[in-house]
Design an enzyme around this catalytic site. Sequence first.
Site, PDB file in Angstrom:
ATOM      1  N   PRO A  67       0.668  -1.186  -0.350  1.00 18.11           N
ATOM      2  CA  PRO A  67       0.199   0.089  -0.115  1.00 18.11           C
ATOM      3  C   PRO A  67       0.872   1.135   0.089  1.00 18.11           C
ATOM      4  O   PRO A  67       2.071   1.402   1.043  1.00 18.11           O
ATOM      5  CB  PRO A  67      -0.440   0.057   1.617  1.00 18.11           C
ATOM      6  CG  PRO A  67      -0.629  -1.131   1.957  1.00 18.11           C
ATOM      7  CD  PRO A  67       0.616  -2.496   1.437  1.00 18.11           C
ATOM      8  N   ARG A  68       0.472   2.380  -0.813  1.00 20.37           N
ATOM      9  CA  ARG A  68       1.322   3.493  -1.244  1.00 20.37           C
ATOM     10  C   ARG A  68       0.934   4.727   0.367  1.00 20.37           C
ATOM     11  O   ARG A  68      -0.104   5.001   0.392  1.00 20.37           O
ATOM     12  CB  ARG A  68       0.862   4.348  -1.781  1.00 20.37           C
ATOM     13  CG  ARG A  68       1.405   3.577  -3.934  1.00 20.37           C
ATOM     14  CD  ARG A  68       1.320   3.956  -4.622  1.00 20.37           C
ATOM     15  NE  ARG A  68       2.292   5.137  -4.928  1.00 20.37           N
ATOM     16  CZ  ARG A  68       1.978   5.944  -5.682  1.00 20.37           C
ATOM     17  NH1 ARG A  68       1.845   5.851  -7.044  1.00 20.37           N
ATOM     18  NH2 ARG A  68       3.001   7.294  -5.736  1.00 20.37           N
ATOM     19  N   GLN A  69       2.189   5.106   0.352  1.00 21.67           N
ATOM     20  CA  GLN A  69       1.729   6.086   1.411  1.00 21.67           C
ATOM     21  C   GLN A  69       1.371   5.471   2.617  1.00 21.67           C
ATOM     22  O   GLN A  69       0.865   6.881   3.810  1.00 21.67           O
ATOM     23  CB  GLN A  69       1.591   7.543   0.921  1.00 21.67           C
ATOM     24  CG  GLN A  69       1.709   8.054  -0.054  1.00 21.67           C
ATOM     25  CD  GLN A  69       0.475   9.312  -1.018  1.00 21.67           C
ATOM     26  OE1 GLN A  69      -0.196   9.308  -0.216  1.00 21.67           O
ATOM     27  NE2 GLN A  69       1.477   9.659  -2.316  1.00 21.67           N
TER      28      GLN A  69
ATOM     29  N   GLY B 168       3.701   4.208   4.967  1.00 25.34           N
ATOM     30  CA  GLY B 168       5.038   3.781   5.691  1.00 25.34           C
ATOM     31  C   GLY B 168       5.441   2.275   6.098  1.00 25.34           C
ATOM     32  O   GLY B 168       5.829   1.903   6.761  1.00 25.34           O
TER      33      GLY B 168
ATOM     34  N   GLY C 168       7.639   1.248   0.710  1.00 24.44           N
ATOM     35  CA  GLY C 168       7.312   0.646  -0.735  1.00 24.44           C
ATOM     36  C   GLY C 168       8.345   1.022  -1.637  1.00 24.44           C
ATOM     37  O   GLY C 168       8.463   0.214  -2.481  1.00 24.44           O
ATOM     38  N   SER C 169       8.721   2.457  -1.770  1.00 23.40           N
ATOM     39  CA  SER C 169       9.570   2.549  -2.040  1.00 23.40           C
ATOM     40  C   SER C 169      11.017   1.899  -2.402  1.00 23.40           C
ATOM     41  O   SER C 169      11.319   1.764  -3.393  1.00 23.40           O
ATOM     42  CB  SER C 169      10.004   3.953  -2.068  1.00 23.40           C
ATOM     43  OG  SER C 169       8.385   4.808  -2.547  1.00 23.40           O
ATOM     44  N   SER C 170      11.491   2.339  -0.847  1.00 26.01           N
ATOM     45  CA  SER C 170      12.751   1.109  -0.938  1.00 26.01           C
ATOM     46  C   SER C 170      12.583  -0.600  -1.250  1.00 26.01           C
ATOM     47  O   SER C 170      13.617  -1.149  -1.430  1.00 26.01           O
ATOM     48  CB  SER C 170      13.559   1.114   0.508  1.00 26.01           C
ATOM     49  OG  SER C 170      12.689   0.654   1.205  1.00 26.01           O
ATOM     50  N   ALA C 171      11.070  -0.900  -1.216  1.00 32.26           N
ATOM     51  CA  ALA C 171      10.987  -2.669  -1.406  1.00 32.26           C
ATOM     52  C   ALA C 171      11.531  -2.610  -3.316  1.00 32.26           C
ATOM     53  O   ALA C 171      12.115  -3.191  -3.632  1.00 32.26           O
ATOM     54  CB  ALA C 171       9.897  -2.834  -1.401  1.00 32.26           C
TER      55      ALA C 171
ATOM     56  N   ASP D 277      14.784   0.923   6.960  1.00 33.78           N
ATOM     57  CA  ASP D 277      14.617  -0.176   5.863  1.00 33.78           C
ATOM     58  C   ASP D 277      15.287  -1.097   4.871  1.00 33.78           C
ATOM     59  O   ASP D 277      14.369  -2.443   4.761  1.00 33.78           O
ATOM     60  CB  ASP D 277      13.406   0.876   5.570  1.00 33.78           C
ATOM     61  CG  ASP D 277      11.983   1.712   5.987  1.00 33.78           C
ATOM     62  OD1 ASP D 277      12.293   1.296   7.177  1.00 33.78           O
ATOM     63  OD2 ASP D 277      11.865   2.961   5.714  1.00 33.78           O
TER      64      ASP D 277
END
Length: 603
Positions: free
Chosen positions: A367-369, A371, A374-377, A422
């Site tokens: 899920p976005r935004q 915490g 998701g971006s670093s994944a 993360d």
Amino acid sequence: NDDTGLYSHLTGVPKALLPGIGGKKILDFWWETVNLRQLFTEVYLVTNADKYKHYERWATANDFPVENVVNDGSTTLKDQLGAVADLELVIRSRKLEDEVVVIAGDMLCSDQNFDIAQVIRFFRSKPGELIIYYELEEGERSSSRGIVEVCPETHRITRFLEKPEEERTTSRLASVVFYCIHGETLSYMSDFLSLQPQASERTFGLFWEWLINEKQLDVFGMKLPTGFQLIGQVGLSDYTKWLTRYSTKKQDNPAEPITCRSYARVGLMGNPSDGFNGKTIAMTISNFWAEVTLVESQTLVLVPHPLNDPTEFGSLQDLFCISRREGYLGGLRLLQATCKKFYQFCSRRGIALTKQNFTLKYDTNIPRQVGLAGSSAIVSATLKCLMKFYNITDNDLPKPIRANFILSVETDELFITAGLQDRVVQVYEGLVYMDFSKTLMDEQGYGNYASMDMSNLPPFWLAYLSDPSDSGRIHSNIRQRWLSGESVVVEAMRSFAELTDQARAAIKERDWSRLAQLMDQNFELRRSIYTNDCLGPGNLRMVQLARQFGSAVKLPGSGGAVVGLCLDQARLVEMRQAFQEAGCVFCVIAPYNPSASSVGGLH
């Protein structure tokens, strides 16, 4: 030694003109590699009198300047000059004073696509000579190679050992006859030759051993993530063995896709102190993941995700709703930034990449935004693919450095505010304890990271906002207050670290009631310095709802989600229903344990 008659047509053919990978002559490959006018003003080929005519014919057939085929006058092994003397002959007779690249013409290379321009750039960035090396394959003995010991930080070769016995060094890094030499160093060759009257002693291996170990010249190493074999004096069986092995490698499903996965994480204790020299415990969860697929292709292509990188909308209202909910920044920028940083990293670390192109695409259900990293994944999964594709090993890019790399993609390239937690847990995977103390970070550039036992963990749960727009601006001005030394903030970060050590002990002792208490203390400490206004009403509502059912609860990341520990199974079921009725998404966490799963990083 050919009993079959299959190789009778190669009798008398010079080694460099033997068929290589794909039937192409070995020398054809090297000529194609260096036939670049923008890099080299002249190319010379040194041979003996016995085989000169073969190379003269080769030169006329391959648009190689015949006048640059240099004949050293020898016809037998007894009157050979030696490799260093051959090189010195060209330098002296052609009056060479500038930089030179030296390559053995009879060297098989398992990868036919490496970028020699990248080698030259790295050479010119260093204040010394350059030796290319590779990591010995299984079955290759260090006693048959020139072995280099390389400083991983400076890339300086600290010691060169010509065909050492196994016990003399632990290094498995083998030098190949592929060197870059500055003009002012060329004079050392005549000095070396005066010390070595025997042609058998005039080898490049002994020259570098003398230059590095005795003369203490600065010589640097660059790794090619591929294999090399010098045909040299080997027999037919060795030649056919390596040719078959390398040819098989090339044919081994070159277009087989590489798919890598990285998982969402929950911060169980200590966050957000990872960005403030604190300590944390975090865990990867198999409920959510990002998956990246790489396949070799003619050109380099980054494929937009149909949902996360939309370029077509049903209407203006549709565009408004999607933009409001998910913002303007999808995952494509993460792929691009990772690729750019990867090339830069390898160039600076002395790793020459092959000139292979690929197509990258990604998918994610994180899920976005909210915490959950998701971006670093996506960055982490992309890096795994690139490492696999280019044969970059854990020795080339160790796990602590890998976490730093992923963080730098986000902070340096995309200006995303983030800490190391993360990236560390997504690299190590599982349940990880992390110490980011200032002393450690200053001394080694990363913290101390320890994987923890994941057996018999209690039932953690996760809930997140279906609309995270009111999740708050979690980081606020805390960083400025911490940098200015404000005592309340500095003390709070120390307290986060102390809570983390206590939580580590509680997990080891399987004291889940104590862990629940510490999770609640973590949240209250965070609220005391960030304030309710900063945390946002959505996060606070989820915390209050969880506490109505007697569950421990805290934020797993920057906001938009909560993670909890409820030891009463009946209350857990009731709480799930309450969260769902409040419009939140709720799930019981399935911890991702890399040691118990085959679906880990690389497929």
